[in-house]
Design a protein around this motif. Structure first.
Motif, PDB file in Angstrom:
ATOM      1  N   SER A  68       8.129 -32.252 -42.428  1.00  0.00           N
ATOM      2  CA  SER A  68       9.380 -32.533 -41.383  1.00  0.00           C
ATOM      3  C   SER A  68      10.590 -32.339 -42.441  1.00  0.00           C
ATOM      4  CB  SER A  68       8.671 -33.267 -40.698  1.00  0.00           C
ATOM      5  OG  SER A  68       8.508 -34.703 -40.772  1.00  0.00           O
ATOM      6  N   ALA A  69      11.491 -31.534 -41.869  1.00  0.00           N
ATOM      7  CA  ALA A  69      12.748 -31.185 -42.459  1.00  0.00           C
ATOM      8  C   ALA A  69      13.872 -31.854 -41.710  1.00  0.00           C
ATOM      9  CB  ALA A  69      13.049 -30.037 -43.067  1.00  0.00           C
ATOM     10  N   ILE A 104      11.978 -34.000 -47.695  1.00  0.00           N
ATOM     11  CA  ILE A 104      11.444 -32.942 -46.882  1.00  0.00           C
ATOM     12  C   ILE A 104       9.797 -34.175 -46.820  1.00  0.00           C
ATOM     13  CG2 ILE A 104       9.407 -31.465 -46.269  1.00  0.00           C
ATOM     14  CD1 ILE A 104      12.072 -29.687 -47.665  1.00  0.00           C
ATOM     15  N   ALA A 105       9.015 -34.677 -45.321  1.00  0.00           N
ATOM     16  CA  ALA A 105       8.086 -35.360 -44.992  1.00  0.00           C
ATOM     17  C   ALA A 105       7.046 -34.753 -44.860  1.00  0.00           C
ATOM     18  CB  ALA A 105       8.524 -36.500 -44.431  1.00  0.00           C
ATOM     19  N   LEU A 113       2.374 -39.312 -46.181  1.00  0.00           N
ATOM     20  CA  LEU A 113       1.638 -39.393 -47.211  1.00  0.00           C
ATOM     21  C   LEU A 113       2.570 -39.373 -48.567  1.00  0.00           C
ATOM     22  CD1 LEU A 113      -1.296 -36.705 -46.721  1.00  0.00           C
ATOM     23  CD2 LEU A 113      -0.873 -39.485 -46.084  1.00  0.00           C
ATOM     24  N   SER A 114       4.166 -38.348 -48.511  1.00  0.00           N
ATOM     25  CA  SER A 114       4.809 -38.276 -48.992  1.00  0.00           C
ATOM     26  C   SER A 114       6.324 -37.956 -49.130  1.00  0.00           C
ATOM     27  CB  SER A 114       4.016 -37.329 -50.568  1.00  0.00           C
ATOM     28  OG  SER A 114       5.247 -36.773 -51.226  1.00  0.00           O
ATOM     29  N   SER A 115       7.499 -38.138 -49.153  1.00  0.00           N
ATOM     30  CA  SER A 115       8.349 -37.620 -48.739  1.00  0.00           C
ATOM     31  C   SER A 115       9.451 -37.112 -50.050  1.00  0.00           C
ATOM     32  CB  SER A 115       9.419 -38.761 -48.415  1.00  0.00           C
ATOM     33  OG  SER A 115      10.883 -38.590 -47.859  1.00  0.00           O
ATOM     34  N   GLY A 140       5.021 -33.024 -56.197  1.00  0.00           N
ATOM     35  CA  GLY A 140       6.013 -33.911 -55.603  1.00  0.00           C
ATOM     36  C   GLY A 140       7.736 -33.443 -55.929  1.00  0.00           C
ATOM     37  N   LYS A 141       7.597 -33.016 -57.192  1.00  0.00           N
ATOM     38  CA  LYS A 141       8.885 -33.023 -57.895  1.00  0.00           C
ATOM     39  C   LYS A 141       9.385 -31.650 -58.033  1.00  0.00           C
ATOM     40  CE  LYS A 141       8.061 -36.316 -59.694  1.00  0.00           C
ATOM     41  NZ  LYS A 141       9.057 -37.986 -59.212  1.00  0.00           N
ATOM     42  N   LYS A 142      10.962 -31.428 -57.984  1.00  0.00           N
ATOM     43  CA  LYS A 142      11.070 -30.326 -58.218  1.00  0.00           C
ATOM     44  C   LYS A 142      11.265 -29.107 -59.676  1.00  0.00           C
ATOM     45  CE  LYS A 142      15.885 -30.610 -59.626  1.00  0.00           C
ATOM     46  NZ  LYS A 142      16.916 -30.652 -59.268  1.00  0.00           N
ATOM     47  N   ALA A 143      10.943 -28.004 -58.854  1.00  0.00           N
ATOM     48  CA  ALA A 143      10.340 -26.890 -60.316  1.00  0.00           C
ATOM     49  C   ALA A 143      11.758 -25.915 -60.670  1.00  0.00           C
ATOM     50  CB  ALA A 143       9.062 -26.438 -59.920  1.00  0.00           C
ATOM     51  N   GLY A 144      12.183 -25.236 -59.583  1.00  0.00           N
ATOM     52  CA  GLY A 144      13.341 -24.940 -60.292  1.00  0.00           C
ATOM     53  C   GLY A 144      14.204 -24.417 -58.975  1.00  0.00           C
ATOM     54  N   VAL A 145      15.770 -23.634 -59.263  1.00  0.00           N
ATOM     55  CA  VAL A 145      16.685 -23.847 -58.314  1.00  0.00           C
ATOM     56  C   VAL A 145      16.943 -22.495 -58.769  1.00  0.00           C
ATOM     57  CG1 VAL A 145      19.053 -23.822 -57.255  1.00  0.00           C
ATOM     58  CG2 VAL A 145      17.331 -26.316 -58.518  1.00  0.00           C
TER      59      VAL A 145
END
Length: 531
Positions: A223-224, A230-231, A241-243, A299-304
């Motif tokens: 869900s966003a 984003i959960a 579980l994560s957000s 759960g981390k950002k990998a790129g933009v």
């Protein structure tokens, strides 16, 4: 004593350093390039489920390591006997969730060269109201339906501007005559009561309006919302579980039509797309002219990926437009993705390089994007379906032979067919649509492709896309009109979202369902998990 304590601290520091050394390195810096981020986060191969073989099945086994191609056909599971039943679910600005069961006669879909008058005289689609929930305190903005489960039920999740996510359990059994209820009504459709359609509770882990919902599998709900999160929730007990937290964009001028309050910045996740392997995710947000890549394993950002000014100009974004991505989706094989803007879209490869453009002709706004899988035995490959402001659904072939060198204009994808529009007497915008494949006849007959569209004027239309050739007709500039309108349902509400699936479950034993105790436990879990 001091020497012993110092030695103990030294041993703890050494143990912590060894643990840190074992952790995988993840690049968390957004340097504007997907190519550099992909060095540390490799795109995994799409996961292919191994089909369950039965005694009557002679299909060869497939390995989970098999890599699907972009033209891989997705065949229906079984042949439907008797009439076809569809469950339609609509959300509207009127804050209600409306469920309708559509019964389509079998002879209306079977391909015959010269159907008789007796066969088509009574071949009419009938609608039955299955449920009507006062779902939210404000308009319903999005909904999602989970894959089918072994217990002949599906989960239905709805999101609204009231910051809540409502969860329902929907039966997959077709309606029967003993479930019809004679109630006074002004509508022409009958009312069918199914005790397995019930509410399970609400989830309130978001602080702003819900913008997007998706069930990538029957056990997870993504869900966003406009709070830039984003959960990921687990459907077993509806625990978060994560957000994933997306950064709030920096103010760079206020775009026209901005709804943010004074002193605020336009924020919120517009859309996200989960890779078929369920290990990567793409997202686009408000107020940002970029695309973000997320590693779901950490759960981390990998790129933009920043959108170039020339690319935005080619897709119809002027200097006064926001330039933000409105939608994003992967193709079925996971080897390319599409980013949709207000009046156009761009196709990117996994190397983050733009491949081609999608532009509607004549120029109009785009609303919903869906990938259409190839049908076994058909000459047409994978297509991209797009709904428009002028009441059309356009089908584009995303693969192109032209090569883009990055300096000249990108090649445009060819529009091979269209459905509806002014040529079919439809002018209202198509807010949402669903595509359902039904195997009516035995193989090698091709499955029947049903397209269900929902317009803002409250009309739900069911189209039958028969075996027709796609492509631009000779002497014509517009693509060929395909599909036959077989039914229209006037809901009387301004529809915002639509869900549709095939009712192929078991109808017996629904009055005293064996899972009633489990439903009660789910309701308690949803209420406690949401709080």
């Amino acid at each position: 004593m001091a020497t012993a304590v110092a030695g103990k601290r030294k041993r703890e520091d050494n143990s912590m350093s060894s643990v840190k050394a074992k952790r995988p390195a993840v690049n968390q810096k957004a340097n504007g390039s997907f190519a550099k981020a992909r060095k540390n986060v490799a795109v995994p191969q799409p996961k292919v489920d191994v089909p369950v073989r039965t005694k009557d099945s002679e299909a060869p086994e497939t390995s989970s390591k098999t890599k699907p191609t972009s033209t891989e056909a997705v065949a229906p599971a079984k042949v439907i006997e008797g009439d076809i039943h569809l469950q339609l679910v609509t959300g509207s600005y009127e804050r209600v969730l409306h469920g309708v069961a559509a019964t389509i006669p079998r002879n209306l879909l079977q391909a015959t060269d010269s159907p008789s008058e007796d066969a088509t005289k009574d071949a009419a689609v009938t609608f039955s109201d299955t449920f009507l929930f006062a779902a939210h305190a404000s308009s319903v903005r999005c909904l999602a339906v989970s894959p089918a489960t072994e217990s002949d039920k599906r989960y239905l999740a709805t999101g609204s501007s009231d910051e809540r996510i409502n969860v329902y359990s929907i039966s997959t059994a077709p309606p029967t005559n003993d479930q019809r209820v004679d109630l006074p009504t002004l509508a022409s459709s009958a009312t069918v009561v199914n005790p397995r359609n019930r509410s399970l509770g609400s989830l309130i882990h978001h602080d702003r309006a819900i913008t997007r919902l998706e069930f990538p599998a029957k056990g997870k709900l993504f869900s966003a919302a406009e709070d830039n999160t984003i959960a990921i929730s687990r459907t077993r007990d509806w625990t978060v579980l994560s957000s994933i937290k997306a950064p709030i964009p920096k103010p760079q001028g206020r775009p026209s039509g901005d709804t943010a309050g004074p002193g605020e910045v336009p924020a919120g996740v517009n859309d996200f797309a989960i890779h078929p392997s369920q290990k990567l995710m793409l997202s686009v947000s408000r107020g940002e002219r970029c695309l973000r890549l997320w590693n779901l394993m950490t759960g981390k950002k990998a790129g933009v990926l920043n959108f170039d000014r020339s690319l935005l100009t080619q897709v119809g974004e002027s200097k006064y437009s926001s330039g933000e991505g409105r939608s994003v989706l992967w193709n079925i094989s996971g080897e390319a993705y599409v980013v949709g803007f207000e009046r156009g879209a761009a196709v990117f490869g996994v190397d983050s390089k733009p491949l081609s453009l999608i532009k509607p002709m004549p120029n109009t706004k785009l609303h919903q994007f869906r990938m259409v899988p190839a049908v076994a035995g058909s000459e047409d490959g994978e297509l991209l379906a797009v709904s428009t402001e002028d009441g059309r659904i356009l089908f584009f072939r995303t693969s192109t032979d032209a090569v883009a060198d990055g300096k000249e204009k990108l090649p445009s994808c060819s529009c091979v067919a269209q459905l509806g529009g002014p040529g079919a007497g439809i002018s209202g915008r198509i807010k949402d649509f669903e595509i359902v494949d039904v195997q009516v006849d035995e193989a090698p007959a091709l499955p029947v492709r049903l397209v269900v569209t929902a317009s803002s004027d409250g009309a739900v239309r069911v189209w039958n896309m028969k075996e027709q050739s796609m492509g631009v007709e000779e002497g014509e500039d517009l693509p060929k009109q395909v599909g036959t309108l077989i039914a229209i349902l006037e809901t009387g509400s301004r529809i915002t979202c639509l869900g549709a699936f095939l009712l192929d479950g078991k109808a017996e034993g629904m009055a005293a369902d064996e899972d009633d105790a489990d439903f009660g436990a789910m309701e308690d879990a949803a209420s406690s998990g949401g709080e």
